[in-house]
Design a protein around this motif. Structure first.
Motif, PDB file in Angstrom:
ATOM      1  N   SER A  13      37.861  34.071  33.707  1.00  0.00           N
ATOM      2  CA  SER A  13      38.235  34.954  32.198  1.00  0.00           C
ATOM      3  C   SER A  13      37.586  35.649  32.000  1.00  0.00           C
ATOM      4  N   ALA A  14      35.785  35.352  32.866  1.00  0.00           N
ATOM      5  CA  ALA A  14      34.767  35.862  32.551  1.00  0.00           C
ATOM      6  C   ALA A  14      35.125  37.615  33.545  1.00  0.00           C
ATOM      7  N   ARG A  15      35.099  37.138  34.592  1.00  0.00           N
ATOM      8  CA  ARG A  15      35.364  37.643  35.448  1.00  0.00           C
ATOM      9  C   ARG A  15      36.207  39.356  35.471  1.00  0.00           C
ATOM     10  N   ALA A  16      37.648  38.836  35.033  1.00  0.00           N
ATOM     11  CA  ALA A  16      38.343  39.656  34.840  1.00  0.00           C
ATOM     12  C   ALA A  16      38.310  40.462  33.271  1.00  0.00           C
ATOM     13  N   PHE A  17      37.330  39.654  32.642  1.00  0.00           N
ATOM     14  CA  PHE A  17      37.018  40.252  31.166  1.00  0.00           C
ATOM     15  C   PHE A  17      36.287  41.664  31.204  1.00  0.00           C
ATOM     16  N   ALA A  18      35.406  41.062  32.464  1.00  0.00           N
ATOM     17  CA  ALA A  18      34.093  42.190  32.836  1.00  0.00           C
ATOM     18  C   ALA A  18      35.098  43.611  33.231  1.00  0.00           C
ATOM     19  N   SER A  19      35.657  43.403  34.098  1.00  0.00           N
ATOM     20  CA  SER A  19      36.243  44.182  35.204  1.00  0.00           C
ATOM     21  C   SER A  19      37.483  44.958  34.234  1.00  0.00           C
ATOM     22  N   ALA A  20      37.733  43.857  32.842  1.00  0.00           N
ATOM     23  CA  ALA A  20      38.857  44.966  31.688  1.00  0.00           C
ATOM     24  C   ALA A  20      37.635  46.027  31.319  1.00  0.00           C
TER      25      ALA A  20
END
Ligand code: SF4
Length: 411
Positions: free
Chosen positions: A15-22
Motif C-alpha cells: 500500500s505504501a509503494r502504491a500510494f507513493a506512486s499515486a
C-alpha cells in the motif's frame, strides 16, 4: 508541498509503494520510508517518551532515520501522517510528531495530514485527484495482498508467489505513474493492470496443480500493527510456516468505516440533507463504482473469500459492540471475527500493539464471541518490539485451530 519529497510510512508494504506512486501520478515527489530495522527501534525509543502506542514509535523511528541520513536536506522533506478523529491516540500522532520535530530542530519539516475533515489541507487544487488516485491505489494494493496471502502458503518453491506479487506490484505502480489521472482513462488502465496480475497468479496456481486447502486463520487487530510486518514480526509468515492460510483484514476496511461514521454523524446532527452530506454521498458512489470495476475480474479467484460490505461487519458486531455505543477498530474487529467464522475460519488471531485500548476491549469480549461461535479459538498477540515467544505460541495456537476445525472443542 513546494517541491518537497513526501515520505510515506509503510503501514502495509504494498500500500505504501502504491500510494507513493499515486502521489507521483498527481505531480508530487513521494516515496515510502526506507525499510524499518533495529535503527528504527533505537530512534523510536530515543525520540518518544515510552507512553506512546507502538505504531507511533515505529513511524517516528522511521522518520528520524530519514532525517539522520547525511544526504537529507530537512528543508526538502515532508512526512505523510494519516490521522483520525475520536478518542483513540491515533488522532494525536500528527500533533505529536510535530512536537518531536520542533523540539529537535526540524521545524522546517512539513507534515502532510490530509483528511476530509480538514478539507485535505496542504493539497490545494490537487485534493480531487489525490482522493481518487489514492483510493484506487490502496484498493489495488489490497487486492494484490489478498492474492499473495491466498497463494503463498501453497508455494511449491518458496518465493514463487512473492516473485509474482512483486511483479504485480511493480506493474501497479508503473501503471499509476504512467497513466494520465483523467478518471476514466486511469480506471481502465488500473483495471487492465489488475487483469494482468490475475493472469500471473492464475498461471502460478495452474503450475502447482490442485492442493488440499490449509486451515484458514482470520487475522484482525489494530490497523498498523496487523499490516506492518516489521511491527508484528511477520506473524502471518510464521503462521504460514505452521501450515495455515491467513485472511488478513485489509486497509480499505478502515476507509469504508470512516465513511459510514461520517454519514452516521451527519444523521445524528440532523444534517443528512446538507451540502456536506451530498458531497459524502457522491464520494461514496464514486468509490463504490471504482471498487466494483477493480474487483470484478477476481470474482472467480475470490469465491468464498469475498470481503464483506462495511455494514455487514457492523451488523455482525452489533450483539457485542453496537456501533452507536462503541467506536473504532474494536467494532470492526469483533464484527469481522463473526464474519470470518461464518466463512469457515478455523481460528482468529488479533494483532495489536501492547496497551492498545482496542485490543484490550476486544480481548475482554472474545471469550463470549468464541462461545457463541462454537468455541472457535481466538487469540490476542500484542507487540511492542520485544516479542520473544511468538513462534512457540503460534505453534500451540495452530494445534487449537486444527482441533476446532476437526470438530474438537477448544479455547
Ligand atoms: S488503536 Fe491502539 S495502537 Fe492505535 S492509536 Fe489507538 S490505542 Fe494506540
Amino acid at each position: 508541498m513546494n517541491g518537497k519529497r513526501i515520505y510515506i510510512p509503510p503501514m502495509a508494504y504494498g500500500s505504501a509503494r502504491a500510494f507513493a506512486s499515486a502521489l507521483r501520478a498527481i505531480g508530487l515527489d513521494a516515496e515510502p520510508t526506507p525499510p524499518s530495522d533495529s535503527r528504527t527501534r533505537e530512534l523510536g525509543a530515543r525520540f518518544t517518551s515510552g507512553d506512546e502506542c507502538y505504531p507511533a514509535k515505529v513511524t517516528v523511528g522511521d522518520f528520524m532515520k530519514v532525517l539522520e541520513r547525511p544526504e537529507t536536506d530537512p528543508e526538502q522533506v515532508a512526512f505523510f501522517m494519516p490521522t483520525a478523529q475520536g478518542p483513540c491516540r491515533f488522532g494525536q500522532y500528527a500533533p505529536y510528531l510535530r512536537q518531536v520535530l520542533d523540539a529537535n530542530g526540524y521545524d522546517t519539516v512539513e507534515i502532510l495530514s490530509p483528511t476530509s475533515q480538514n478539507a485535505y489541507a496542504g493539497l490545494g487544487s490537487l485534493a480531487g485527484p489525490f482522493v481518487r488516485t489514492g483510493w484506487r491505489a490502496l484498493l489495488c494494493a489490497d487486492l494484490l495482498e489478498k492474492l499473495l496471502l491466498m497463494n503463498r502458503p501453497y508455494d511449491e518453491r518458496r518465493g514463487d508467489t512473492e516473485t509474482v506479487y512483486e511483479e504485480s506490484l511493480a506493474d501497479l505502480c508503473r501503471t499509476l505513474e504512467e497513466t494520465p489521472v483523467e478518471p476514466g482513462v486511469q480506471l481502465r488502465a488500473l483495471g487492465a493492470s489488475m487483469v494482468r496480475s490475475r493472469g500471473r497468479f492464475r498461471k502460478l496456481r495452474d503450475r502447482r496443480g490442485a492442493r488440499a486447502s490449509l486451515p484458514l486463520i482470520g487475522v484482525v487487530g489494530e490497523i498498523f500493527c496487523r499490516l506492518n510486518t516489521f511491527s508484528n514480526e511477520n506473524l502471518v509468515r510464521s503462521l504460514e510456516g505452521y501450515g495455515a492460510e491467513a485472511w488478513l483484514s485489509d486497509l480499505v476496511e478502515w476507509i469504508w468505516y470512516t465513511n459510514s461514521e461520517h454519514f452516521r454523524k451527519l444523521k445524528l446532527e440532523g444534517r443528512i440533507w446538507s451540502a456536506e452530506a451530498l458531497g459524502a454521498w457522491v464520494r461514496k458512489r464514486v468509490q463504490k463504482h471504482d471498487e466494483h470495476v477493480l474487483i470484478e475480474p477476481f470474482a472467480e479467484d475470490f469465491a468464498g473469500r469475498e470481503e464483506p460490505d462495511i455494514y455487514e461487519i457492523l451488523e455482525c458486531a452489533r450483539p457485542y459492540l453496537p456501533r452507536e455505543g462503541a467506536f473504532g477498530e474494536m467494532v470492526l474487529n469483533v464484527g469481522k471475527v463473526v464474519y470470518l467464522a461464518r466463512k469457515g475460519a478455523a481460528g482468529i488471531i488479533d494483532i495489536s500493539p501492547f496497551t492498545c485500548m482496542n485490543g484490550i476491549v476486544c480481548e475482554a469480549i472474545y471469550p463470549r464471541v468464541s462461545r457463541d461461535l462454537g468455541g472457535i479459538p481466538i487469540r490476542n498477540f500484542y507487540f511492542d518490539g520485544t516479542q520473544s515467544d511468538l513462534d512457540r505460541d503460534l505453534g500451540v495456537y495452530m494445534e487449537l485451530a486444527r482441533s476446532y476445525r476437526g470438530g474438537g472443542t477448544s479455547a
